[in-house]
Design a protein around this motif. Structure first.
Motif, PDB file in Angstrom:
ATOM      1  N   GLU A 195      60.087  70.717  77.522  1.00  0.00           N
ATOM      2  CA  GLU A 195      59.714  71.509  78.693  1.00  0.00           C
ATOM      3  C   GLU A 195      60.872  71.644  79.674  1.00  0.00           C
ATOM      4  OE1 GLU A 195      55.038  70.525  79.447  1.00  0.00           O
ATOM      5  OE2 GLU A 195      56.445  68.850  79.652  1.00  0.00           O
ATOM      6  N   ASN A 196      61.844  70.746  79.554  1.00  0.00           N
ATOM      7  CA  ASN A 196      62.942  70.705  80.516  1.00  0.00           C
ATOM      8  C   ASN A 196      64.280  70.657  79.772  1.00  0.00           C
ATOM      9  OD1 ASN A 196      63.955  70.596  83.184  1.00  0.00           O
ATOM     10  ND2 ASN A 196      64.154  68.365  83.063  1.00  0.00           N
ATOM     11  N   PRO A 197      64.600  71.707  78.984  1.00  0.00           N
ATOM     12  CA  PRO A 197      65.791  71.669  78.126  1.00  0.00           C
ATOM     13  C   PRO A 197      67.087  71.823  78.915  1.00  0.00           C
ATOM     14  CG  PRO A 197      64.792  73.836  78.024  1.00  0.00           C
ATOM     15  CD  PRO A 197      63.867  72.983  78.859  1.00  0.00           C
ATOM     16  N   ASP A 198      68.182  71.427  78.259  1.00  0.00           N
ATOM     17  CA  ASP A 198      69.513  71.553  78.845  1.00  0.00           C
ATOM     18  C   ASP A 198      70.348  72.476  77.960  1.00  0.00           C
ATOM     19  OD1 ASP A 198      71.628  71.224  80.521  1.00  0.00           O
ATOM     20  OD2 ASP A 198      72.184  69.223  79.797  1.00  0.00           O
ATOM     21  N   PHE A 199      71.200  73.293  78.558  1.00  0.00           N
ATOM     22  CA  PHE A 199      72.079  74.198  77.822  1.00  0.00           C
ATOM     23  C   PHE A 199      73.509  73.979  78.305  1.00  0.00           C
ATOM     24  CE2 PHE A 199      68.033  76.085  77.052  1.00  0.00           C
ATOM     25  CZ  PHE A 199      68.142  76.783  75.853  1.00  0.00           C
ATOM     26  N   ALA A 200      74.415  73.832  77.347  1.00  0.00           N
ATOM     27  CA  ALA A 200      75.795  73.518  77.691  1.00  0.00           C
ATOM     28  C   ALA A 200      76.605  74.743  78.084  1.00  0.00           C
ATOM     29  CB  ALA A 200      76.472  72.816  76.515  1.00  0.00           C
ATOM     30  N   SER A 201      76.099  75.941  77.821  1.00  0.00           N
ATOM     31  CA  SER A 201      76.871  77.149  78.101  1.00  0.00           C
ATOM     32  C   SER A 201      75.948  78.280  78.512  1.00  0.00           C
ATOM     33  CB  SER A 201      77.665  77.562  76.851  1.00  0.00           C
ATOM     34  OG  SER A 201      78.217  78.849  77.005  1.00  0.00           O
ATOM     35  N   SER A 202      76.460  79.131  79.369  1.00  0.00           N
ATOM     36  CA  SER A 202      75.685  80.298  79.788  1.00  0.00           C
ATOM     37  C   SER A 202      75.596  81.328  78.668  1.00  0.00           C
ATOM     38  CB  SER A 202      76.332  80.943  81.020  1.00  0.00           C
ATOM     39  OG  SER A 202      77.647  81.399  80.733  1.00  0.00           O
ATOM     40  N   ILE A 203      76.458  81.188  77.647  1.00  0.00           N
ATOM     41  CA  ILE A 203      76.434  82.149  76.536  1.00  0.00           C
ATOM     42  C   ILE A 203      75.151  82.007  75.739  1.00  0.00           C
ATOM     43  CG2 ILE A 203      77.581  82.816  74.386  1.00  0.00           C
ATOM     44  CD1 ILE A 203      80.216  81.969  75.670  1.00  0.00           C
ATOM     45  N   THR A 204      74.734  80.758  75.519  1.00  0.00           N
ATOM     46  CA  THR A 204      73.509  80.524  74.740  1.00  0.00           C
ATOM     47  C   THR A 204      72.263  80.455  75.615  1.00  0.00           C
ATOM     48  OG1 THR A 204      73.921  78.137  74.860  1.00  0.00           O
ATOM     49  CG2 THR A 204      74.769  79.314  72.933  1.00  0.00           C
ATOM     50  N   TRP A 205      72.461  80.396  76.908  1.00  0.00           N
ATOM     51  CA  TRP A 205      71.344  80.274  77.857  1.00  0.00           C
ATOM     52  C   TRP A 205      70.866  81.650  78.283  1.00  0.00           C
ATOM     53  CZ3 TRP A 205      71.172  82.065  82.909  1.00  0.00           C
ATOM     54  CH2 TRP A 205      70.134  81.588  83.716  1.00  0.00           C
ATOM     55  N   GLU A 206      69.554  81.772  78.508  1.00  0.00           N
ATOM     56  CA  GLU A 206      68.976  83.005  79.023  1.00  0.00           C
ATOM     57  C   GLU A 206      68.138  82.693  80.261  1.00  0.00           C
ATOM     58  OE1 GLU A 206      69.627  86.016  78.197  1.00  0.00           O
ATOM     59  OE2 GLU A 206      70.880  85.497  76.473  1.00  0.00           O
ATOM     60  N   PRO A 207      68.026  83.640  81.211  1.00  0.00           N
ATOM     61  CA  PRO A 207      67.267  83.382  82.444  1.00  0.00           C
ATOM     62  C   PRO A 207      65.822  82.955  82.206  1.00  0.00           C
ATOM     63  CG  PRO A 207      68.589  85.363  82.673  1.00  0.00           C
ATOM     64  CD  PRO A 207      68.698  84.944  81.251  1.00  0.00           C
ATOM     65  N   GLN A 208      65.251  83.376  81.101  1.00  0.00           N
ATOM     66  CA  GLN A 208      63.869  83.005  80.808  1.00  0.00           C
ATOM     67  C   GLN A 208      63.697  81.494  80.739  1.00  0.00           C
ATOM     68  OE1 GLN A 208      61.371  85.326  80.556  1.00  0.00           O
ATOM     69  NE2 GLN A 208      59.936  83.599  80.507  1.00  0.00           N
ATOM     70  N   VAL A 209      64.779  80.784  80.374  1.00  0.00           N
ATOM     71  CA  VAL A 209      64.732  79.317  80.301  1.00  0.00           C
ATOM     72  C   VAL A 209      64.395  78.735  81.672  1.00  0.00           C
ATOM     73  CG1 VAL A 209      66.112  77.238  79.902  1.00  0.00           C
ATOM     74  CG2 VAL A 209      66.329  79.209  78.363  1.00  0.00           C
ATOM     75  N   ALA A 210      65.052  79.233  82.707  1.00  0.00           N
ATOM     76  CA  ALA A 210      64.810  78.735  84.061  1.00  0.00           C
ATOM     77  C   ALA A 210      63.398  79.073  84.529  1.00  0.00           C
ATOM     78  CB  ALA A 210      65.838  79.321  85.023  1.00  0.00           C
ATOM     79  N   LEU A 211      62.935  80.295  84.185  1.00  0.00           N
ATOM     80  CA  LEU A 211      61.583  80.685  84.584  1.00  0.00           C
ATOM     81  C   LEU A 211      60.541  79.784  83.919  1.00  0.00           C
ATOM     82  CD1 LEU A 211      59.692  82.602  86.074  1.00  0.00           C
ATOM     83  CD2 LEU A 211      59.879  84.187  84.138  1.00  0.00           C
ATOM     84  N   ASP A 212      60.706  79.533  82.644  1.00  0.00           N
ATOM     85  CA  ASP A 212      59.770  78.645  81.943  1.00  0.00           C
ATOM     86  C   ASP A 212      59.835  77.233  82.495  1.00  0.00           C
ATOM     87  OD1 ASP A 212      59.011  80.748  80.344  1.00  0.00           O
ATOM     88  OD2 ASP A 212      60.356  80.225  78.686  1.00  0.00           O
ATOM     89  N   ARG A 213      61.021  76.785  82.863  1.00  0.00           N
ATOM     90  CA  ARG A 213      61.178  75.448  83.420  1.00  0.00           C
ATOM     91  C   ARG A 213      60.435  75.338  84.757  1.00  0.00           C
ATOM     92  NH1 ARG A 213      65.438  72.669  82.093  1.00  0.00           N
ATOM     93  NH2 ARG A 213      66.833  74.492  82.076  1.00  0.00           N
ATOM     94  N   ALA A 214      60.598  76.337  85.616  1.00  0.00           N
ATOM     95  CA  ALA A 214      59.935  76.319  86.925  1.00  0.00           C
ATOM     96  C   ALA A 214      58.414  76.355  86.770  1.00  0.00           C
ATOM     97  CB  ALA A 214      60.418  77.500  87.761  1.00  0.00           C
ATOM     98  N   ARG A 215      57.922  77.140  85.836  1.00  0.00           N
ATOM     99  CA  ARG A 215      56.477  77.174  85.591  1.00  0.00           C
ATOM    100  C   ARG A 215      55.970  75.792  85.189  1.00  0.00           C
ATOM    101  NH1 ARG A 215      56.661  82.643  81.832  1.00  0.00           N
ATOM    102  NH2 ARG A 215      56.500  84.203  83.522  1.00  0.00           N
ATOM    103  N   ALA A 216      56.693  75.182  84.258  1.00  0.00           N
ATOM    104  CA  ALA A 216      56.275  73.853  83.799  1.00  0.00           C
ATOM    105  C   ALA A 216      56.338  72.838  84.936  1.00  0.00           C
ATOM    106  CB  ALA A 216      57.161  73.417  82.634  1.00  0.00           C
ATOM    107  N   TYR A 217      57.366  72.961  85.764  1.00  0.00           N
ATOM    108  CA  TYR A 217      57.529  72.019  86.873  1.00  0.00           C
ATOM    109  C   TYR A 217      56.371  72.126  87.856  1.00  0.00           C
ATOM    110  CZ  TYR A 217      59.412  70.026  91.191  1.00  0.00           C
ATOM    111  OH  TYR A 217      59.573  69.303  92.349  1.00  0.00           O
ATOM    112  N   TYR A 218      56.042  73.341  88.301  1.00  0.00           N
ATOM    113  CA  TYR A 218      54.961  73.492  89.285  1.00  0.00           C
ATOM    114  C   TYR A 218      53.592  73.204  88.678  1.00  0.00           C
ATOM    115  CZ  TYR A 218      58.168  75.172  92.813  1.00  0.00           C
ATOM    116  OH  TYR A 218      59.174  75.241  93.741  1.00  0.00           O
ATOM    117  N   ARG A 219      53.494  73.463  87.378  1.00  0.00           N
ATOM    118  CA  ARG A 219      52.240  73.126  86.716  1.00  0.00           C
ATOM    119  C   ARG A 219      52.030  71.599  86.745  1.00  0.00           C
ATOM    120  NH1 ARG A 219      53.400  75.330  82.102  1.00  0.00           N
ATOM    121  NH2 ARG A 219      52.875  77.433  82.808  1.00  0.00           N
ATOM    122  N   TRP A 220      53.090  70.880  86.484  1.00  0.00           N
ATOM    123  CA  TRP A 220      53.003  69.410  86.495  1.00  0.00           C
ATOM    124  C   TRP A 220      52.786  68.904  87.916  1.00  0.00           C
ATOM    125  CZ3 TRP A 220      54.904  65.041  88.651  1.00  0.00           C
ATOM    126  CH2 TRP A 220      54.684  63.836  87.978  1.00  0.00           C
TER     127      TRP A 220
END
Length: 678
Positions: free
Chosen positions: A242-267
């Motif tokens: 639910e709280n993944p880490d990405f070493a580079s912006s090349i492999t990272w997408e903004p959706q990752v942050a959105l999903d992380r925030a949803r999971a955070y506020y849900r918890w």
């Protein structure tokens, strides 16, 4: 009578043995038969030698045609391979133009490729002119070589006169480069310039978009120390998934942050509780509950995606203080309990508030207390400020999750703007790439259609004609036993054709030429090409299967570009150019060496333009014995006027070398008529 006959026999036999007279007669008969046989053998040999002379004459004529065919194949190979090399470099350069890390080399490669195509056009025109002129004189050269070889068959005692006739004497060759324009490079140049301009604008926009994306990634999980991922790990019990880490912006997408925030506020919403006893702790918990629920609702409804070539983000900034809370549903939505007290309608943080003593009233919005529609509870004193202070602290310092969420949202907004600019320029670049691909395909199609058809005079064979005059018996054979005689004038016909020898990689019409090129030239790097001569040489030697050679060379050049990161437009252009190169329809070329061989005279005569063998025999009878001038011999045979070349050395073309300089492709006519070219 009996006695007389007995007397005659006795002259030869006496007492069972041969007499001297018998021996003398026998010796005379033997000598007479011997000298008669030798004379007959000599006569037969002289008659057969004229046929051998005609055979040699016919083979000499085909030697000239074979040399011309080799020279023409070398010229065509040089023209075709230079065009293929130019297109290969141009195509690879066009693709590389769309790759930021390769743009500098790409421009140089495209320029070099187009320059090579221009050189190819010049070579095609000059070589076609040279071949056409040489082919026009081929009947004369065939006749000249035939006459030379025929005369060389003679001796001090006997002379042969003859020549070779090309069958047919007319050419069926075609040299398209003489009839029209070469490969069009103007459109390639123009579209390449437009593509370069569009690619540079796209590259700048892509760089800005990547910078904005990297800023969003840093806020989410890329920065050292605190970030959304690190804060969520500290402030909640989210799992690694639910709280993944990405070493580079090349492999990272903004959706990752959105999903992380949803999971955070849900918890946080699920685990929210008062942090102590008392009304104040309960009110703070109610404020947090309201904020978390609002944040989760906003996040659940948000989307970040590309639709129809545009990037869309509906993620909004969460309120960071009381003033901003007033502009949200937290302030305007009726969700808080109220009671009807003696002093009036009163708003509470919850139904458990100690100040809620009156009858239950309707759910109210926080705005009710500030508008005068309800009063603040004197016990819990709950209002918009309580809800506003929930994000205020965590948004203002980097130890709060909301601090980094806000930074991410702001960077995301910038990224959306930059990404849309990039997408718009990507569309423009695709249009430019489409125009470049169209120009490339047009040039490639022109290349396929501009190849010559080599069908010179003598393509079906050569007819050898040889005659000689009367011949007297040598003095040595003129004796009383066999008086000398005179052998009448005689002649013979022969024919030759070209037979192929199996071609190998080291034994074909190009191997010797390429070996000479390799010796006299070096390599040289231009743009994306490490060895221009090597590229041209590989395409030259794959002339027999030109289309396959082009596709292989193009794949080899663009293979390394993928490691630099091909974008969608570059990948699209690469696939299109690769497809065009692979689909190039060129007939396989026969690289076999050919050699003259004797063949059935009637077969060659049937294709020579003569009506038949009788015509050829009549021509033979009209050949003037003792003539040596090829033109005079052809005139005597009724062959008509022929073109001649007076130069000792004839230059077919100056082959421009990709690395600079040129290599003359010359024919030494004295070698050509002896069966060799250089």
């Amino acid at each position: 009578m009996r006695r007389g006959r007995r007397f005659g026999i006795d002259c030869f036999l006496e007492e069972g043995a041969y007499t001297t007279l018998a021996s003398a007669v026998a010796l005379l008969v033997v000598l007479t038969l011997l000298f008669s046989s030798v004379t007959a053998i000599w006569s037969a040999a002289r008659s057969g030698e004229v046929q051998a002379s005609a055979d040699a004459t016919a083979l000499a004529g085909s030697n000239v045609v074979a040399s011309y065919r080799t020279a023409a194949t070398v010229v065509d190979a040089a023209v075709l391979s230079m065009g293929l090399a130019g297109l290969c470099m141009t195509g690879a350069g066009l693709v590389a133009t769309l790759i930021p890390g390769a743009q500098a080399a790409a421009a140089e490669t495209v320029e070099a490729g187009i320059r090579m195509l221009d050189l190819r056009n010049d070579l095609a025109a000059s070589a076609s002119e040279g071949l056409s002129r040489l082919e026009g004189a081929l009947p004369y050269l065939v006749a000249a070589n035939g006459a030379r070889v025929c005369a060389a068959q003679g001796t001090e005692e006997i002379a042969y006169t003859g020549t070779a006739l090309a069958a047919p004497r007319d050419s069926a060759s075609r040299f398209p480069a003489l009839e029209g324009e070469g490969i069009p490079t103007e459109e390639l140049t123009a579209t390449a310039d437009e593509l370069d301009e569009a690619a540079r604008a796209l590259s700048a926009a892509a760089e800005q978009a990547e910078d904005a994306k990297r800023a969003a990634w840093l806020a989410d999980c890329g920065s050292e120390g605190a970030n959304m991922q690190e804060r969520a790990g500290r402030l909640s019990g989210l799992t690694a998934a639910e709280n993944p880490d990405f070493a580079s912006s090349i492999t990272w997408e903004p959706q990752v942050a959105l999903d992380r925030a949803r999971a955070y506020y849900r918890w946080r919403l699920a685990h929210n509780a008062p942090e102590g006893p008392g009304v104040e702790a309960a009110a703070d918990a109610a404020a947090r509950d309201a904020f978390y629920a609002y944040a989760l609702q906003e996040l659940e409804g948000a989307r970040i995606e590309e639709v129809d070539g545009r990037m869309v983000s509906t993620l909004e900034l969460l309120p960071r203080n009381t003033d901003e809370v007033r502009g949200t549903a937290l302030y305007s939505d009726a969700r808080w309990p109220s009671t009807v007290e003696a002093e009036g309608l009163t708003l509470h943080y919850g139904s458990g508030c100690p100040g809620a003593t009156g009858a239950a009233g309707p759910l109210l919005a926080l705005a009710a207390t500030e508008s005068g529609a309800a009063r603040e509870c004197p016990v819990c004193r709950f209002g918009v400020g309580d809800v506003g202070k929930t994000p205020a602290a965590s948004t203002s310092i980097d130890s709060g999750f909301e601090y980094h969420l806000r930074a991410f949202t702001q960077a995301l907004d910038e990224y959306v703007v930059r990404r849309n600019e990039e997408l718009a320029l990507e569309g423009a670049a695709r249009e430019a790439a489409d125009a470049s691909a169209g120009a490339f395909e047009e040039a490639l199609g022109t290349l396929a259609g501009k190849r010559p058809r080599i069908a010179p005079p003598g393509r079906y064979g050569c007819i050898g004609v040889a005659v000689t005059g009367e011949s007297a018996t040598p003095e040595e054979l003129s004796q009383a036993f066999a008086p000398g005689s005179v052998l009448a004038a005689r002649g013979a016909l022969s024919a030759s054709a070209l037979a192929p020898e199996a071609a190998t990689s080291s034994h074909n019409v190009l191997s010797e030429f390429f070996a000479r090129v390799s010796e006299e030239t070096g390599g040289g790097a231009i743009g994306l090409v490490d060895d221009v001569m090597g590229l041209w040489g590989s395409l030259l030697m794959s002339y027999g299967e030109a289309a396959g050679g082009l596709a292989s060379a193009f794949d080899g050049m663009t293979e390394g570009l993928s490691s630099l990161g091909m974008g969608p437009v570059a990948s699209w252009l690469n696939d299109r150019i690769d497809g065009a190169a692979s689909a190039l329809d060129l007939e396989p070329v026969d690289l076999s060496l050919v050699k003259p061989v004797l063949t059935d005279t009637s077969h060659v005569i049937a294709r020579s333009g003569m009506s038949g063998l009788a015509d050829a025999q009549e021509l033979m009878r009209s050949l003037p014995v003792g003539a040596t001038d090829p033109e005079a011999l052809l005139a005597a045979l009724g062959y008509g006027a022929v073109e001649t070349i007076d130069e000792l050395t004839f230059t077919l073309a100056e082959i421009p070398l990709p690395g600079g300089g040129s290599l003359p492709l010359t024919i030494r006519l004295r070698d050509l008529v002896r069966g060799g070219a250089s």
